[in-house]
Design an enzyme around this catalytic site. Structure first.
Site, PDB file in Angstrom:
ATOM      1  N   GLY A 443     139.455  26.487   6.186  1.00  0.00           N
ATOM      2  CA  GLY A 443     138.213  26.307   5.560  1.00  0.00           C
ATOM      3  C   GLY A 443     138.068  25.230   4.338  1.00  0.00           C
ATOM      4  O   GLY A 443     137.234  24.268   4.481  1.00  0.00           O
ATOM      5  N   HIS A 705     151.556  24.988   1.702  1.00  0.00           N
ATOM      6  CA  HIS A 705     151.988  25.540   0.205  1.00  0.00           C
ATOM      7  C   HIS A 705     153.199  24.039   0.040  1.00  0.00           C
ATOM      8  O   HIS A 705     153.283  24.149  -1.376  1.00  0.00           O
ATOM      9  CB  HIS A 705     152.618  26.636  -0.016  1.00  0.00           C
ATOM     10  CG  HIS A 705     151.782  27.701   0.240  1.00  0.00           C
ATOM     11  ND1 HIS A 705     150.773  28.185  -0.775  1.00  0.00           N
ATOM     12  CD2 HIS A 705     151.819  28.566   1.288  1.00  0.00           C
ATOM     13  CE1 HIS A 705     150.086  29.135  -0.106  1.00  0.00           C
ATOM     14  NE2 HIS A 705     150.765  29.481   0.941  1.00  0.00           N
TER      15      HIS A 705
HETATM   16  N1  GLN Z   1     138.724  29.731   3.042  1.00  0.00           N
HETATM   17  C1  GLN Z   1     139.499  29.745   1.868  1.00  0.00           C
HETATM   18  C2  GLN Z   1     139.943  28.175   1.922  1.00  0.00           C
HETATM   19  O1  GLN Z   1     140.425  27.665   2.950  1.00  0.00           O
HETATM   20  C3  GLN Z   1     140.774  30.614   2.197  1.00  0.00           C
HETATM   21  C4  GLN Z   1     141.701  30.409   1.067  1.00  0.00           C
HETATM   22  C5  GLN Z   1     142.852  31.724   0.859  1.00  0.00           C
HETATM   23  O2  GLN Z   1     142.950  32.229   1.764  1.00  0.00           O
HETATM   24  N2  GLN Z   1     143.250  31.992  -0.286  1.00  0.00           N
HETATM   25  O3  GLN Z   1     140.482  27.794   0.974  1.00  0.00           O
END
Ligand code: GLN
Ligand code: ZN
Length: 766
Positions: A443, A705
């Site tokens: 996303g 991460h």
């Molecule tokens: N759609 C969100 C993003 O891509 C999902 C974030 C998440 O899962 N914490 O940032």
């Protein structure tokens, strides 16, 4: 204890802990300045000492005693579990930040959620050979620092049982090894820490043992209970020690209460917000409790409502049936709530009057303590005022909105079901043709300095709303062009307009308020600012449709509409406590359901509803889990089931304990589920295969991460593992999570490799 002489009684009121980050996030700023090299260690320590001093003075001003051990010494530079690891010699003191953050080739300790909260702790690694030694400097130092200012505070430390129960076996440990098996070696080290604290004058020490309330840890509850009996019997027998207060926040103690009661500890903390007054005690436990101080956690440390103070006081009165020694406390540490409602002058005054942040909760505890020592009449005014605020809240406009309630009451079972999956697959393949192993992202694209500047400029007024929209559209156009160039199959608009995936929706829905200074520590220097869900939720206007349809207008490839799911919106907000969470979740779901319909009408064929917090809210008690899974899954289905058969519904979850909630994930009935998997080297695909999960699934191949760019060879290997476990027709190729914290260089390099690896893996499945 060596002496039968009466010792200082437990204070009549206390908090189990206080926010550490500072009311203006002073700790965050100091830590980050230190990590950047802008200040040296001495300056960091000076600022930390200043924060501790400010906290003590503040707590005294709010009504806790300066010298009666009622002020908790709960400060931590980074994390309380890491502090305990240092105190028992598992992490060398001079490797504190190295263990927390890693460096070069040295990986940081794993991080995971602390019980059912959004706070993350560092997971100590313990093996058969791990050596424990007492390192009391930090505990003793903070106590003496307070003493020099005229305070007698109460040192707070994660207890030995919880410390071991939360640790994970070190790499060298044999299969099946549990850190809890090292308890006998750890007890003497805690004994030495306690002895040291006694020698400098600590009257009471608080040992936090939330592991005693959980049924969701790898060790069986009976093993944890037995460990507690062993540990506290041994520590209680020490010749020279402070009095021991064992706190058990986050749920009811249940059978563990008997285990603690059988030991010589002087005080036991009960979470009476999540749990209730213990009943049906056997004679032995009932007798033992009469000699203990029962610390009633009646003020909710986990939410921001002022709540029912009279009911809290009534609970303390009931507790007096179990022991003549009763004190008032918060149910948990206040580390989960912001500092002070007074820091939110922009909030509606009426809403503010219903709220209690950390400082207000300490005042409530002080009030209850006064009531305990001087009788209910002494606090009649405060109790009346609190019940007026509560009554005002329950009757205020917006709290119960008839149209929202009628719609909820009219829901039928069919509103939660989407219909046959195979028919959906066929319709979706026709509407949105895709190659095998389609590639996509989760996303967000990198939140650049430029995006953040534009957002700040809009807030400051130096950018008009129209100029801001133009800036965001330009960003969306860049992200779409980049994804076309990279050759991704299902595109995203990149979420540049979202400061935060929950707050963004909170700002656009009725029933929510947002704060300015309401920061809560998530981990280390990271904070979040949860929104306040105070009333019935509805959607005054479409939220995401303009952005998504603009993105779709730029490309012939499908663009995913991106929504945050009801459970995650609840988990990362402070939620009203006057109705079941499931009802509130369904209100949010209905708002999202309308958004899905509007996205479809605007030509969006793929919609993703993120639920990364699904696991986080799972209750600690087994008996509560089914009901939770029923309403949480139900709210997701309510949000998505209105979608046309030809609309492909995705969801995304990010944690690696897929196995724990696999049945719930299957029950979500999303067409495609993306999930974090790269960190565990695709271990989850085996869980997926075992469970018979037969919908689309995208196990992440890129650990976002870390700034590392995964090589194509590495991605090939992960995909080969996935293809070997799960039928190729089900598989998607995507990163672990959104890319908002990454930079563009790493993103482009990693996605290039990801697309190349997917193309290569297609040969394996065709
Ligand atoms: N759609 C969100 C993003 O891509 C999902 C974030 C998440 O899962 N914490 O940032
Ligand atoms: Zn994620």
């Amino acid at each position: 204890m060596s002496t039968a002489a009466p010792r200082t009684p437990f204070p009549a009121g206390t908090a189990l802990g206080y926010p550490r980050i500072g009311r203006r996030r002073e700790l965050k700023k100091a830590l980050e300045a230190f990590w950047h090299g802008d200040i040296d260690r001495a300056e960091l320590d000076r600022r930390a000492a200043e924060l501790r001093r400010t906290t003590r003075e503040r707590l005294a001003a709010l009504g806790l005693g300066r010298t009666d051990s009622s002020i908790p010494e709960s400060f931590s530079l980074y994390d309380q579990v890491l502090d305990a690891a240092v105190a028992v010699g598992v992490v060398p003191a001079d490797e504190y930040f190295l263990a927390a953050r890693g460096e070069g080739g040295r990986a940081p300790l794993e991080m995971t959620k602390w019980f059912d909260t959004n706070y993350h702790y560092l997971v100590p690694e313990i093996g058969p050979e791990t050596r424990f030694t007492a390192v009391a400097d930090q505990l003793v130092g903070a106590f003496e620092e307070a003493a020099a200012d005229g305070f007698t505070t109460r040192p707070v430390l994660v207890g030995p049982v919880t410390f071991l129960a939360l640790a994970k076996p070190s790499g060298a440990a044999p299969e099946g090894f549990r850190p809890l098996s090292r308890l006998a070696d750890l007890i003497p080290v805690y004994a030495e820490l306690l002895t040291r604290l006694a020698s400098v004058g600590a009257e009471w020490v608080q040992l936090d043992e939330p592991a005693l309330v959980s049924e969701s840890l790898p060790d069986a509850p009976s093993a944890v209970r037995t460990a507690a009996a062993t540990a506290y019997t041994a520590l209680g027998r020490l010749e020279t020690r402070p009095q021991l207060f064992v706190a058990a926040p986050y749920a009811a103690l249940g059978d563990a209460l008997g285990a603690l009661a059988s030991t010589p500890v002087e005080a036991i903390g009960l979470d009476l917000v999540r749990g209730s007054i213990p009943a049906d005690l056997n004679n032995c436990t009932a007798d033992a409790l009469k000699t203990k101080t029962l610390v009633g956690g009646v003020i909710d440390g986990h939410n921001i409502w002022r709540g029912d103070l009279a009911a809290a006081f009534a609970k303390l009165q009931l507790l007096r049936d179990l022991s003549p020694h009763v004190s008032a406390a918060t149910s948990t540490s206040l580390q989960h709530v912001p500092h002070d409602v007074a820091d939110e002058p922009q909030l509606d005054a009426r809403l503010s009057s219903w709220l209690a942040f950390a400082d207000q909760k300490v005042e409530q505890v002080a009030t209850l303590a006064k009531g305990l020592s001087r009788g209910a009449d002494a606090i009649a005014g405060e109790l009346r005022e609190a019940s007026l605020a509560l009554a005002d809240r329950l009757g205020a406009p917006g709290v119960r909105v008839p149209t929202v309630r009628e719609r909820l009451a009219g829901l039928q079972p069919g509103d939660f079901e989407r219909g046959d999956y195979d028919a959906r697959v066929t319709a979706q393949a026709a509407a949105t043709p895709l190659p095998a192993l389609p590639t996509t992202t989760i996303g967000s694209f990198p939140q650049t300095a430029e995006i953040r500047r534009a957002r700040a400029a809009r807030v400051a007024g130096s950018l008009t709303p129209a100029q801001y929209d133009e800036a965001m559209k330009a960003e969306i156009a860049r992200v779409i062009a980049l994804q076309e160039e990279l050759g991704l199959d299902v595109l995203v608009h990149g979420e540049p307009e979202r400061n935060d995936m929950v707050q963004y929706f909170a700002e656009h829905l009725d029933g929510f308020a947002v704060t300015v200074n309401g920061w809560v520590q998530s981990y280390g220097s990271r904070c979040t600012r949860p929104s306040i869900l105070w009333g019935d939720v509805s959607r005054p206007a479409p939220i995401t449709v303009d952005w998504s349809s603009y993105a779709q207008s730029l490309t012939s490839k499908p663009v995913k509409g991106m929504l945050t799911g009801p459970v995650t919106i609840l988990a990362w907000s402070f939620v009203r406590d006057d109705q079941p969470l499931g009802d509130t979740a369904n209100q949010v779901a209905l708002a999202l359901r309308d958004e899905v319909a509007d996205l479809e009408a605007a030509g969006i064929a793929v919609v993703q509803v993120d639920e990364p917090a699904l696991r986080e809210l799972l209750p600690l008690k087994k008996a509560d889990q089914d009901a939770y899974l029923a309403w949480s899954v139900g709210s997701f289905k309510l949000a998505t089931a209105g979608a046309d058969v030809a609309t492909q519904v995705h969801t995304h979850l990010c944690y690696s304990e897929f196995g724990v909630v696999i049945d719930a994930i299957r029950a979500l009935d999303a067409d495609v589920t993306s999930i974090e998997a790269a960190r565990s080297r695709m271990e989850v695909v085996d869980d997926i295969a075992r469970s018979g999960f037969d919908h689309g699934v995208g196990p992440g191949v890129w650990d976002i991460h870390s700034p590392r760019v995964p090589s194509q060879a590495e991605l090939d290997e992960l995909l080969a593992r996935a293809v070997a476990a799960v039928p190729g027709s089900q598989l998607w190729v995507n990163p672990d999570c959104g890319l908002k914290t990454r930079g563009y260089d790493e993103t482009i390099a990693s996605l290039t490799n990801l697309v190349a690896a997917a193309r290569k893996a297609r040969e394996l499945v065709s």
